[in-house]
Write an enzyme that holds these catalytic residues in place. Structure first.
Site, PDB file in Angstrom:
ATOM      1  N   GLN A  84       0.829  -1.212   0.000  1.00  0.00           N
ATOM      2  CA  GLN A  84       0.000   0.000   0.000  1.00  0.00           C
ATOM      3  C   GLN A  84       0.858   1.255   0.000  1.00  0.00           C
ATOM      4  O   GLN A  84       1.789   1.399   0.769  1.00  0.00           O
ATOM      5  CB  GLN A  84      -0.924   0.010   1.217  1.00  0.00           C
ATOM      6  CG  GLN A  84      -1.789   1.265   1.311  1.00  0.00           C
ATOM      7  CD  GLN A  84      -2.924   1.113   2.273  1.00  0.00           C
ATOM      8  OE1 GLN A  84      -3.773   0.249   2.122  1.00  0.00           O
ATOM      9  NE2 GLN A  84      -2.960   1.954   3.298  1.00  0.00           N
ATOM     10  N   ARG A 144       7.703   5.865   1.042  1.00  0.00           N
ATOM     11  CA  ARG A 144       7.556   6.181   2.474  1.00  0.00           C
ATOM     12  C   ARG A 144       8.251   5.180   3.383  1.00  0.00           C
ATOM     13  O   ARG A 144       8.345   5.387   4.597  1.00  0.00           O
ATOM     14  CB  ARG A 144       6.072   6.271   2.835  1.00  0.00           C
ATOM     15  CG  ARG A 144       5.324   4.951   2.704  1.00  0.00           C
ATOM     16  CD  ARG A 144       3.866   5.079   3.079  1.00  0.00           C
ATOM     17  NE  ARG A 144       3.230   3.766   3.109  1.00  0.00           N
ATOM     18  CZ  ARG A 144       2.201   3.454   3.874  1.00  0.00           C
ATOM     19  NH1 ARG A 144       1.686   4.357   4.688  1.00  0.00           N
ATOM     20  NH2 ARG A 144       1.680   2.245   3.837  1.00  0.00           N
ATOM     21  N   HIS A 202       0.811  12.887   1.863  1.00  0.00           N
ATOM     22  CA  HIS A 202      -0.198  12.374   2.795  1.00  0.00           C
ATOM     23  C   HIS A 202      -0.188  13.194   4.093  1.00  0.00           C
ATOM     24  O   HIS A 202       0.169  12.692   5.170  1.00  0.00           O
ATOM     25  CB  HIS A 202       0.107  10.904   3.088  1.00  0.00           C
ATOM     26  CG  HIS A 202      -1.036  10.122   3.621  1.00  0.00           C
ATOM     27  ND1 HIS A 202      -1.872  10.582   4.612  1.00  0.00           N
ATOM     28  CD2 HIS A 202      -1.508   8.883   3.293  1.00  0.00           C
ATOM     29  CE1 HIS A 202      -2.777   9.666   4.885  1.00  0.00           C
ATOM     30  NE2 HIS A 202      -2.581   8.623   4.090  1.00  0.00           N
ATOM     31  N   GLU A 221      -4.915  15.870   1.523  1.00  0.00           N
ATOM     32  CA  GLU A 221      -3.715  15.420   0.835  1.00  0.00           C
ATOM     33  C   GLU A 221      -3.750  15.786  -0.647  1.00  0.00           C
ATOM     34  O   GLU A 221      -4.668  15.390  -1.361  1.00  0.00           O
ATOM     35  CB  GLU A 221      -3.596  13.899   0.987  1.00  0.00           C
ATOM     36  CG  GLU A 221      -3.827  13.421   2.420  1.00  0.00           C
ATOM     37  CD  GLU A 221      -4.232  11.960   2.489  1.00  0.00           C
ATOM     38  OE1 GLU A 221      -3.977  11.218   1.520  1.00  0.00           O
ATOM     39  OE2 GLU A 221      -4.826  11.556   3.517  1.00  0.00           O
TER      40      GLU A 221
END
Length: 330
Positions: free
Chosen positions: A102, A107, A189, A298
Protein backbone atom coordinates in the site's frame (compact mmCIF):
# COMPACT_ATOMS: atom_id res chain seq x y z
CA UNK A 1 53.94 44.76 26.08
CA UNK A 2 51.73 47.61 24.87
CA UNK A 3 48.30 47.86 26.38
CA UNK A 4 45.93 48.93 23.61
CA UNK A 5 42.88 50.84 24.86
CA UNK A 6 40.76 49.58 21.95
CA UNK A 7 41.10 45.83 21.57
CA UNK A 8 39.49 44.04 18.61
CA UNK A 9 36.23 42.30 19.49
CA UNK A 10 35.80 38.55 19.19
CA UNK A 11 34.74 37.13 15.83
CA UNK A 12 31.52 35.81 17.33
CA UNK A 13 30.47 39.35 18.07
CA UNK A 14 31.25 40.72 14.61
CA UNK A 15 28.60 43.34 13.86
CA UNK A 16 26.51 43.06 10.70
CA UNK A 17 26.42 39.23 10.55
CA UNK A 18 22.87 38.35 9.55
CA UNK A 19 21.13 35.50 11.40
CA UNK A 20 21.25 32.23 9.50
CA UNK A 21 18.94 29.24 9.23
CA UNK A 22 20.29 26.38 11.29
CA UNK A 23 20.32 22.89 9.73
CA UNK A 24 21.39 19.88 11.78
CA UNK A 25 21.59 16.12 11.20
CA UNK A 26 20.91 14.04 14.29
CA UNK A 27 19.66 10.69 15.62
CA UNK A 28 22.59 8.73 14.14
CA UNK A 29 22.30 10.55 10.79
CA UNK A 30 18.64 9.63 10.48
CA UNK A 31 16.95 13.02 10.94
CA UNK A 32 17.38 16.47 9.39
CA UNK A 33 16.13 19.54 11.24
CA UNK A 34 15.97 23.17 10.20
CA UNK A 35 15.19 26.31 12.21
CA UNK A 36 14.73 29.81 10.79
CA UNK A 37 15.98 32.91 12.61
CA UNK A 38 12.33 33.81 13.20
CA UNK A 39 11.70 30.52 15.04
CA UNK A 40 9.84 28.33 12.50
CA UNK A 41 11.16 24.78 12.35
CA UNK A 42 10.80 21.41 10.62
CA UNK A 43 12.10 17.88 11.19
CA UNK A 44 12.43 15.34 8.39
CA UNK A 45 13.28 11.66 8.74
CA UNK A 46 15.56 10.19 6.10
CA UNK A 47 13.34 7.12 6.42
CA UNK A 48 10.62 7.91 3.90
CA UNK A 49 11.72 11.58 3.71
CA UNK A 50 8.80 11.98 6.11
CA UNK A 51 8.20 15.40 7.64
CA UNK A 52 7.37 14.66 11.28
CA UNK A 53 7.25 18.19 12.67
CA UNK A 54 6.38 21.67 11.42
CA UNK A 55 6.25 24.39 14.05
CA UNK A 56 5.41 28.06 13.75
CA UNK A 57 7.49 30.88 15.18
CA UNK A 58 5.83 30.47 18.58
CA UNK A 59 6.57 26.74 18.73
CA UNK A 60 3.04 25.64 17.86
CA UNK A 61 2.97 22.21 16.16
CA UNK A 62 1.01 22.13 12.89
CA UNK A 63 1.24 18.42 12.08
CA UNK A 64 -0.34 15.45 13.85
CA UNK A 65 1.82 12.39 14.58
CA UNK A 66 0.56 9.33 16.38
CA UNK A 67 2.04 8.65 19.81
CA UNK A 68 2.73 5.11 18.59
CA UNK A 69 4.28 6.15 15.28
CA UNK A 70 7.46 4.24 14.45
CA UNK A 71 10.30 6.62 13.59
CA UNK A 72 13.06 4.00 13.65
CA UNK A 73 12.58 2.82 10.06
CA UNK A 74 10.69 -0.37 10.91
CA UNK A 75 7.42 0.74 9.27
CA UNK A 76 5.80 3.76 7.62
CA UNK A 77 5.24 6.71 9.95
CA UNK A 78 1.66 7.24 11.12
CA UNK A 79 1.36 11.01 10.80
CA UNK A 80 3.34 14.00 9.56
CA UNK A 81 3.72 14.10 5.78
CA UNK A 82 4.55 10.67 4.31
CA UNK A 83 5.41 10.60 0.59
CA UNK A 84 3.27 8.26 -1.53
CA UNK A 85 4.95 6.89 -4.71
CA UNK A 86 4.56 5.17 -7.19
CA UNK A 87 1.05 3.97 -6.26
CA UNK A 88 -1.76 5.33 -4.11
CA UNK A 89 -3.32 2.59 -2.03
CA UNK A 90 -3.01 -0.70 -3.87
CA UNK A 91 -3.60 -1.36 -7.57
CA UNK A 92 -4.11 -5.10 -8.15
CA UNK A 93 -5.40 -4.40 -11.68
CA UNK A 94 -2.36 -2.30 -12.67
CA UNK A 95 0.30 -4.81 -13.68
CA UNK A 96 3.34 -2.58 -13.11
CA UNK A 97 2.46 -1.76 -9.49
CA UNK A 98 0.30 -4.74 -8.52
CA UNK A 99 3.05 -6.33 -6.43
CA UNK A 100 3.80 -3.22 -4.37
CA UNK A 101 2.54 -2.71 -0.82
CA UNK A 102 0.00 0.00 0.00
CA UNK A 103 1.18 3.47 -1.04
CA UNK A 104 4.34 2.11 -2.67
CA UNK A 105 7.92 2.20 -1.44
CA UNK A 106 8.87 5.89 -1.09
CA UNK A 107 7.56 6.18 2.47
CA UNK A 108 9.40 3.04 3.61
CA UNK A 109 12.78 3.59 1.92
CA UNK A 110 15.77 5.50 3.22
CA UNK A 111 16.37 8.66 1.21
CA UNK A 112 19.63 10.56 0.78
CA UNK A 113 20.00 14.11 2.08
CA UNK A 114 21.31 16.08 -0.88
CA UNK A 115 21.88 19.40 0.87
CA UNK A 116 20.31 22.73 1.73
CA UNK A 117 19.90 26.20 0.24
CA UNK A 118 18.64 29.41 1.80
CA UNK A 119 17.21 32.75 0.73
CA UNK A 120 17.55 36.07 2.51
CA UNK A 121 14.98 38.77 3.07
CA UNK A 122 15.30 42.36 4.18
CA UNK A 123 11.91 42.02 5.89
CA UNK A 124 13.54 40.24 8.84
CA UNK A 125 14.97 42.61 11.41
CA UNK A 126 18.70 42.67 10.83
CA UNK A 127 18.38 40.70 7.59
CA UNK A 128 18.96 36.96 7.58
CA UNK A 129 17.48 33.85 6.05
CA UNK A 130 13.81 34.08 5.12
CA UNK A 131 13.53 30.42 4.05
CA UNK A 132 15.51 27.20 3.87
CA UNK A 133 15.14 24.38 1.33
CA UNK A 134 16.13 20.79 2.07
CA UNK A 135 16.62 18.39 -0.85
CA UNK A 136 16.27 14.61 -0.64
CA UNK A 137 16.92 11.98 -3.31
CA UNK A 138 15.70 8.45 -3.99
CA UNK A 139 16.88 6.02 -6.69
CA UNK A 140 16.85 2.24 -7.25
CA UNK A 141 20.06 1.93 -5.22
CA UNK A 142 18.11 3.05 -2.12
CA UNK A 143 15.43 0.40 -2.45
CA UNK A 144 15.20 -2.95 -0.74
CA UNK A 145 15.67 -6.02 -2.89
CA UNK A 146 11.98 -6.80 -2.47
CA UNK A 147 10.91 -3.35 -3.72
CA UNK A 148 13.36 -3.49 -6.61
CA UNK A 149 11.91 -6.80 -7.77
CA UNK A 150 8.34 -5.58 -7.41
CA UNK A 151 9.01 -2.39 -9.43
CA UNK A 152 12.12 -2.91 -11.62
CA UNK A 153 12.13 0.46 -13.40
CA UNK A 154 14.95 3.01 -13.56
CA UNK A 155 13.98 6.26 -11.87
CA UNK A 156 15.18 9.21 -9.86
CA UNK A 157 13.25 11.35 -7.37
CA UNK A 158 14.24 14.71 -5.95
CA UNK A 159 11.97 15.81 -3.13
CA UNK A 160 12.37 19.38 -1.87
CA UNK A 161 10.96 20.66 1.42
CA UNK A 162 11.01 24.43 1.88
CA UNK A 163 10.33 26.11 5.21
CA UNK A 164 9.36 29.77 5.12
CA UNK A 165 7.73 32.26 7.43
CA UNK A 166 4.29 30.75 7.86
CA UNK A 167 4.76 28.51 4.82
CA UNK A 168 5.73 24.89 4.28
CA UNK A 169 6.09 23.86 0.65
CA UNK A 170 7.09 20.61 -1.00
CA UNK A 171 7.97 19.74 -4.58
CA UNK A 172 8.85 16.52 -6.36
CA UNK A 173 10.86 15.97 -9.52
CA UNK A 174 10.26 12.51 -11.00
CA UNK A 175 12.74 11.32 -13.63
CA UNK A 176 12.65 8.27 -15.87
CA UNK A 177 16.27 7.15 -16.13
CA UNK A 178 15.61 4.17 -18.40
CA UNK A 179 14.44 3.53 -21.95
CA UNK A 180 11.10 1.98 -20.99
CA UNK A 181 8.05 4.16 -20.24
CA UNK A 182 6.31 3.67 -16.91
CA UNK A 183 3.34 5.07 -15.00
CA UNK A 184 3.02 6.35 -11.46
CA UNK A 185 0.83 8.05 -8.89
CA UNK A 186 2.00 10.31 -6.07
CA UNK A 187 0.57 12.13 -3.07
CA UNK A 188 1.65 14.16 -0.03
CA UNK A 189 -0.20 12.37 2.80
CA UNK A 190 -0.45 15.40 5.13
CA UNK A 191 -1.86 14.97 8.64
CA UNK A 192 -2.93 18.43 9.85
CA UNK A 193 -3.28 19.05 13.57
CA UNK A 194 -6.55 20.69 14.63
CA UNK A 195 -7.99 21.54 18.04
CA UNK A 196 -11.47 20.07 17.51
CA UNK A 197 -12.59 18.19 14.40
CA UNK A 198 -16.21 19.13 15.21
CA UNK A 199 -15.34 22.76 14.45
CA UNK A 200 -13.47 22.03 11.21
CA UNK A 201 -14.75 22.69 7.72
CA UNK A 202 -12.93 22.40 4.43
CA UNK A 203 -13.60 24.91 1.66
CA UNK A 204 -12.65 24.52 -1.99
CA UNK A 205 -14.29 21.13 -2.54
CA UNK A 206 -17.79 22.42 -3.20
CA UNK A 207 -19.72 21.05 -6.21
CA UNK A 208 -16.82 18.73 -7.00
CA UNK A 209 -16.73 15.16 -8.23
CA UNK A 210 -15.38 12.63 -5.75
CA UNK A 211 -14.96 8.94 -5.05
CA UNK A 212 -16.10 7.66 -1.66
CA UNK A 213 -13.77 4.78 -0.83
CA UNK A 214 -15.96 3.62 2.06
CA UNK A 215 -18.95 2.68 -0.07
CA UNK A 216 -19.47 -0.75 -1.61
CA UNK A 217 -19.11 -0.81 -4.50
CA UNK A 218 -17.12 2.40 -4.88
CA UNK A 219 -19.22 4.70 -7.13
CA UNK A 220 -17.63 5.93 -10.33
CA UNK A 221 -18.68 9.49 -9.59
CA UNK A 222 -20.56 11.53 -7.03
CA UNK A 223 -20.89 15.28 -6.61
CA UNK A 224 -20.35 17.14 -3.35
CA UNK A 225 -22.88 19.75 -2.15
CA UNK A 226 -22.32 23.48 -2.56
CA UNK A 227 -21.43 23.90 1.13
CA UNK A 228 -18.04 23.41 2.77
CA UNK A 229 -17.17 19.86 3.86
CA UNK A 230 -17.61 19.02 7.55
CA UNK A 231 -16.27 15.80 9.10
CA UNK A 232 -18.73 13.99 11.36
CA UNK A 233 -17.95 10.33 10.58
CA UNK A 234 -15.25 8.12 9.11
CA UNK A 235 -14.16 9.76 5.85
CA UNK A 236 -12.05 8.54 2.93
CA UNK A 237 -12.72 10.46 -0.28
CA UNK A 238 -10.80 11.40 -3.42
CA UNK A 239 -11.94 14.80 -4.72
CA UNK A 240 -11.33 16.42 -8.10
CA UNK A 241 -11.91 20.06 -7.04
CA UNK A 242 -14.17 21.88 -9.50
CA UNK A 243 -11.95 24.95 -9.41
CA UNK A 244 -8.83 22.99 -10.42
CA UNK A 245 -5.36 23.31 -8.86
CA UNK A 246 -5.49 27.11 -9.16
CA UNK A 247 -8.09 27.41 -6.39
CA UNK A 248 -6.78 26.87 -2.81
CA UNK A 249 -8.34 24.26 -0.55
CA UNK A 250 -8.80 25.93 2.84
CA UNK A 251 -9.09 24.31 6.27
CA UNK A 252 -11.09 26.43 8.70
CA UNK A 253 -11.63 25.89 12.40
CA UNK A 254 -14.37 27.76 14.20
CA UNK A 255 -14.81 29.86 11.06
CA UNK A 256 -11.16 30.93 11.05
CA UNK A 257 -8.80 29.98 8.25
CA UNK A 258 -5.91 27.90 9.60
CA UNK A 259 -4.37 26.26 6.52
CA UNK A 260 -4.53 26.85 2.80
CA UNK A 261 -3.32 24.20 0.37
CA UNK A 262 -2.16 25.53 -3.01
CA UNK A 263 -1.26 23.00 -5.70
CA UNK A 264 0.57 22.80 -9.01
CA UNK A 265 0.09 19.71 -11.24
CA UNK A 266 -1.62 17.83 -8.43
CA UNK A 267 -5.25 17.60 -9.49
CA UNK A 268 -6.74 15.55 -6.65
CA UNK A 269 -7.37 16.13 -2.96
CA UNK A 270 -7.82 13.17 -0.60
CA UNK A 271 -9.67 13.80 2.67
CA UNK A 272 -9.28 11.17 5.39
CA UNK A 273 -10.24 10.78 9.01
CA UNK A 274 -10.57 7.31 10.61
CA UNK A 275 -13.12 8.43 13.21
CA UNK A 276 -13.69 6.28 16.29
CA UNK A 277 -14.00 2.85 14.68
CA UNK A 278 -11.10 3.36 12.29
CA UNK A 279 -8.82 4.66 15.02
CA UNK A 280 -9.56 1.66 17.23
CA UNK A 281 -8.88 -0.71 14.35
CA UNK A 282 -5.50 0.87 13.56
CA UNK A 283 -2.75 -0.49 15.82
CA UNK A 284 -0.38 2.47 15.54
CA UNK A 285 -3.06 5.18 15.86
CA UNK A 286 -2.72 6.67 19.34
CA UNK A 287 -4.38 8.10 21.30
CA UNK A 288 -7.52 6.39 20.09
CA UNK A 289 -9.47 9.64 20.34
CA UNK A 290 -6.75 11.40 18.34
CA UNK A 291 -9.09 11.50 15.34
CA UNK A 292 -10.69 14.51 17.05
CA UNK A 293 -7.43 16.46 16.67
CA UNK A 294 -6.40 15.65 13.09
CA UNK A 295 -7.55 15.65 9.51
CA UNK A 296 -5.72 14.51 6.41
CA UNK A 297 -6.09 16.82 3.42
CA UNK A 298 -3.71 15.42 0.84
CA UNK A 299 -2.65 16.88 -2.51
CA UNK A 300 -1.86 14.26 -5.14
CA UNK A 301 -2.06 12.85 -8.63
CA UNK A 302 -3.99 9.65 -7.90
CA UNK A 303 -6.95 9.51 -10.29
CA UNK A 304 -5.54 7.56 -13.20
CA UNK A 305 -1.82 7.40 -13.94
CA UNK A 306 0.94 9.79 -14.98
CA UNK A 307 2.92 8.25 -17.83
CA UNK A 308 6.60 9.12 -18.06
CA UNK A 309 8.38 8.23 -21.27
CA UNK A 310 11.90 6.85 -21.20
CA UNK A 311 15.01 8.60 -22.47
CA UNK A 312 16.92 7.57 -25.55
CA UNK A 313 20.52 6.40 -25.58
CA UNK A 314 22.81 9.27 -24.67
CA UNK A 315 19.94 11.40 -23.41
CA UNK A 316 18.65 12.19 -19.94
CA UNK A 317 15.32 10.54 -19.15
CA UNK A 318 12.10 12.50 -19.26
CA UNK A 319 10.97 14.17 -16.06
CA UNK A 320 7.79 15.44 -14.47
CA UNK A 321 7.68 18.37 -12.04
CA UNK A 322 5.03 18.03 -9.34
CA UNK A 323 4.47 20.54 -6.57
CA UNK A 324 2.20 21.15 -3.60
CA UNK A 325 2.22 23.99 -1.11
CA UNK A 326 0.76 24.36 2.36
CA UNK A 327 0.34 27.91 3.68
CA UNK A 328 -0.63 28.60 7.24
CA UNK A 329 -2.88 31.64 7.53
CA UNK A 330 -3.60 32.01 11.25
Amino acid sequence: MVDRPKKPSALSATPGLAPQAQVTISHSNNRVSAVLPTGESIEVLLFGATIISWKDAKGGEKLWVSEKAKTDGTKAVRGGVPVVFPVFGTAPDHAATSKLPQHGFARTSRWEFLGKSTSESSSISGGGDDSVKLDFGLSPSNLSEESRKAWPFEFGLIYSVTLGRGILSTSMVVRNEGDEAWEFQTLMHTYFRVADIAKVEIAGLESSQYLDKLTTPIPSTATSPSASLKISAQTDRVYSPAGGPEVPVVIKEGGKETFSIVRDNLNEIVVWNPWEAGAKATADFEPKDGYKEMVCVEAGAVKGWVKLEGGRAGRVGRLSQLCSWCLQLD
